[in-house]
Scaffold this motif. Structure first.
Motif, PDB file in Angstrom:
ATOM      1  N   ASP A  82       2.580   4.456  -9.535  1.00 36.51           N
ATOM      2  CA  ASP A  82       2.098   5.025  -9.188  1.00 36.51           C
ATOM      3  C   ASP A  82       2.898   6.070  -7.394  1.00 36.51           C
ATOM      4  OD1 ASP A  82       1.104   2.725  -8.608  1.00 36.51           O
ATOM      5  OD2 ASP A  82      -0.085   3.571  -6.854  1.00 36.51           O
ATOM      6  N   VAL A  83       3.663   5.365  -7.548  1.00 37.67           N
ATOM      7  CA  VAL A  83       4.556   5.570  -6.780  1.00 37.67           C
ATOM      8  C   VAL A  83       5.439   6.815  -6.483  1.00 37.67           C
ATOM      9  CG1 VAL A  83       5.931   4.281  -4.280  1.00 37.67           C
ATOM     10  CG2 VAL A  83       4.012   3.018  -4.982  1.00 37.67           C
ATOM     11  N   LYS A  84       6.126   7.084  -5.201  1.00 42.40           N
ATOM     12  CA  LYS A  84       6.606   9.165  -5.958  1.00 42.40           C
ATOM     13  C   LYS A  84       7.512   7.616  -5.473  1.00 42.40           C
ATOM     14  CE  LYS A  84       3.677  12.370  -5.963  1.00 42.40           C
ATOM     15  NZ  LYS A  84       3.572  14.149  -5.290  1.00 42.40           N
ATOM     16  N   ARG A 111       4.605  -0.203 -10.344  1.00 46.85           N
ATOM     17  CA  ARG A 111       3.896   1.039  -9.429  1.00 46.85           C
ATOM     18  C   ARG A 111       4.336   2.011  -9.968  1.00 46.85           C
ATOM     19  NH1 ARG A 111       1.950  -1.095  -4.611  1.00 46.85           N
ATOM     20  NH2 ARG A 111       0.218   1.513  -4.637  1.00 46.85           N
ATOM     21  N   GLN A 166       0.733  -1.211  -0.317  1.00 48.84           N
ATOM     22  CA  GLN A 166       0.137  -0.314   0.376  1.00 48.84           C
ATOM     23  C   GLN A 166       0.800   1.267   0.205  1.00 48.84           C
ATOM     24  OE1 GLN A 166       0.977  -2.087   2.726  1.00 48.84           O
ATOM     25  NE2 GLN A 166       0.273  -0.642   4.126  1.00 48.84           N
ATOM     26  N   VAL A 167       1.839   0.455  -0.036  1.00 45.12           N
ATOM     27  CA  VAL A 167       3.208   2.065  -0.619  1.00 45.12           C
ATOM     28  C   VAL A 167       2.757   3.294  -1.101  1.00 45.12           C
ATOM     29  CG1 VAL A 167       4.985   1.095  -1.430  1.00 45.12           C
ATOM     30  CG2 VAL A 167       5.674   3.331  -0.071  1.00 45.12           C
ATOM     31  N   ARG A 168       2.445   4.404   0.024  1.00 42.86           N
ATOM     32  CA  ARG A 168       2.934   5.997  -1.491  1.00 42.86           C
ATOM     33  C   ARG A 168       3.903   6.979  -1.648  1.00 42.86           C
ATOM     34  NH1 ARG A 168      -0.857   5.117  -4.836  1.00 42.86           N
ATOM     35  NH2 ARG A 168      -0.986   8.069  -5.082  1.00 42.86           N
ATOM     36  N   THR A 169       4.767   6.605  -1.301  1.00 41.24           N
ATOM     37  CA  THR A 169       6.139   7.134  -1.079  1.00 41.24           C
ATOM     38  C   THR A 169       7.128   6.918   0.051  1.00 41.24           C
ATOM     39  OG1 THR A 169       5.066   9.546  -0.828  1.00 41.24           O
ATOM     40  CG2 THR A 169       7.441   9.844  -0.895  1.00 41.24           C
ATOM     41  N   GLU A 197       2.863  11.975   0.936  1.00 44.11           N
ATOM     42  CA  GLU A 197       1.717  11.203   0.894  1.00 44.11           C
ATOM     43  C   GLU A 197       1.933   9.824   1.222  1.00 44.11           C
ATOM     44  OE1 GLU A 197      -1.484   9.340  -2.011  1.00 44.11           O
ATOM     45  OE2 GLU A 197       0.164  10.546  -2.555  1.00 44.11           O
TER      46      GLU A 197
END
Length: 405
Positions: A201-203, A199, A174-177, A299
């Motif tokens: 979408d991950v920064k 992924r 679920q990591v975002r950054t 995020e």
């Protein structure tokens, strides 16, 4: 990820993961409640400080040496490093039965030098910064035929470091950054290849020490730019010029590169030690420094890569003092008082009542700046934070002392 500008592929990172199976550990992912509360979202530490040799560097070094031919292995390998790559190459070479020579800067921490020797490498000291040491190692390679194992500027090294990114996605889907420190750029580049390949979408955010931040001007110029000088406590980041291969990847795939101050680095190291019970070196603590400096900017869920834990005990002692001062835990001040019996005892009683711990005290009675019946006291106090520092100073003022902070 099929862009020809990207010199390392996701498949190469996956191949490196197979090569490293049974050699490099899948390091733990640990949550941080304190940072999570600051950021307002889950924050996790990717604990490469607990990797074999104490840093992520084994991954790239082993991947590179494992890919050498029998003839190349017979010639031996040579490397240059401030410490972590040195240990990674030394262990990797030992595991693969290859002779290793490692050049290290003259100011490299003694524990890192000793560990490199213990892993079986011959150590040679040269230069003040990694860039000078790199040149010496490359000259040695030309003179002897040994294979030069670059700490960051080779596709196999980048691919090996990228296995950190694969593990993060497996451990925290679920990591975002993802925050990762940057010296030459091998780790950030490898993580970006792995993460963006799976992924996008991950920064991926790179973090540099402000005193050794070669990437921001290089990215602005569109090419690697060498700094005139570097100055930071983070010896793992003392790289004056980005690597050509990592730079191309970072420029294409890393979302942002931010810088952090020396105060932020020392505060981050202190937080890791106090709150997470993790020993982390300054370069490894740089992602935590970024979170402390700008907690609202990232995020979540966030993963901060703690890239290494090899820190000289003497440097650790100095950094902890610096970190406690930056966090308002130390207070240094001077004050004037009457030069009469019992005056110093009365001052100490006031400090005791306000719960300030005296670490060091200097009492000056003969100085041309002082009045005939005056004395000056220099105090170094342990406090509970900035608010307590203000309370101590205010209480001393209310008690009639002239406080000079």
């Amino acid at each position: 990820m099929n862009d020809q500008r990207i010199p390392v592929t996701l498949d190469a990172v996956r191949h490196a993961a197979k090569t490293l199976s049974g050699v490099a550990r899948m390091t733990a992912l640990e949550g941080s409640r304190h940072l999570s509360s600051l950021v307002g979202a889950p924050v996790h530490f990717k604990c490469e400080n607990l990797q074999r040799t104490g840093s992520f560097k084994l991954r790239g070094a082993y991947t590179r040496i494992a890919g050498l031919s029998a003839e190349e292995r017979a010639a031996g390998v040579v490397a240059a490093s401030a410490g972590n790559h040195a240990q990674g190459v030394a262990l990797a070479a030992s595991l693969l039965g290859v002779r290793a020579t490692v050049f290290m800067p003259e100011g490299a921490p003694l524990p890192k030098i000793a560990a490199t020797r213990d892993y079986g490498a011959q150590v040679r000291s040269y230069g003040q910064v990694v860039d000078e040491t790199l040149r010496a190692a490359q000259e040695y390679a030309l003179a002897t035929g040994a294979v030069f194992i670059h700490p960051f500027d080779h596709p196999d090294v980048v691919a090996g470091q990228g296995t950190v990114g694969l593990e993060i996605l497996e451990q925290c889907p679920q990591v975002r950054t993802i925050l990762v420190g940057i010296g030459g750029g091998g780790l950030a580049a490898g993580v970006a290849v792995a993460v963006k390949g799976l992924r996008p979408d991950v920064k991926v955010i790179g973090v540099q020490a402000a005193g050794a931040a070669a990437y921001p001007p290089s990215l602005a110029a569109g090419r690697p730019v060498a700094l005139e000088s570097v100055a930071t406590m983070a010896d793992g980041m003392k790289v004056g010029r980005p690597g050509d291969i990592p730079f191309r990847i970072v420029a294409e795939l890393v979302d942002e590169v931010v810088t952090v101050s020396e105060d932020a680095l020392s505060s981050a190291l202190l937080l890791c030690l106090e709150r997470a019970k993790l020993v982390v070196e300054p370069a490894g603590a740089s992602p935590v420094a970024a979170l402390l400096s700008r907690p609202e900017a990232f995020e979540g869920p966030v993963v901060a890569v703690l890239s290494g834990g090899n820190v000289d005990p003497l440097l650790m002692q100095s950094i902890l003092r610096h970190g406690m001062a930056a966090a308002g835990r130390y207070l240094s001040l001077r004050l004037r008082l009457s030069d009469r019996p019992g005056a110093l005892a009365l001052l100490l009683r006031v400090l005791s009542e306000v719960d300030a711990n005296v670490l060091d005290i200097g009492h000056v009675r003969t100085d041309p700046r002082l009045g005939l019946a005056e004395a000056e006291v220099k105090l170094h106090l342990e406090t509970k934070g900035p608010e307590h520092c203000d309370l101590v100073a205010r209480t001393l003022g209310e008690a009639g002392y002239t406080v000079i902070r």
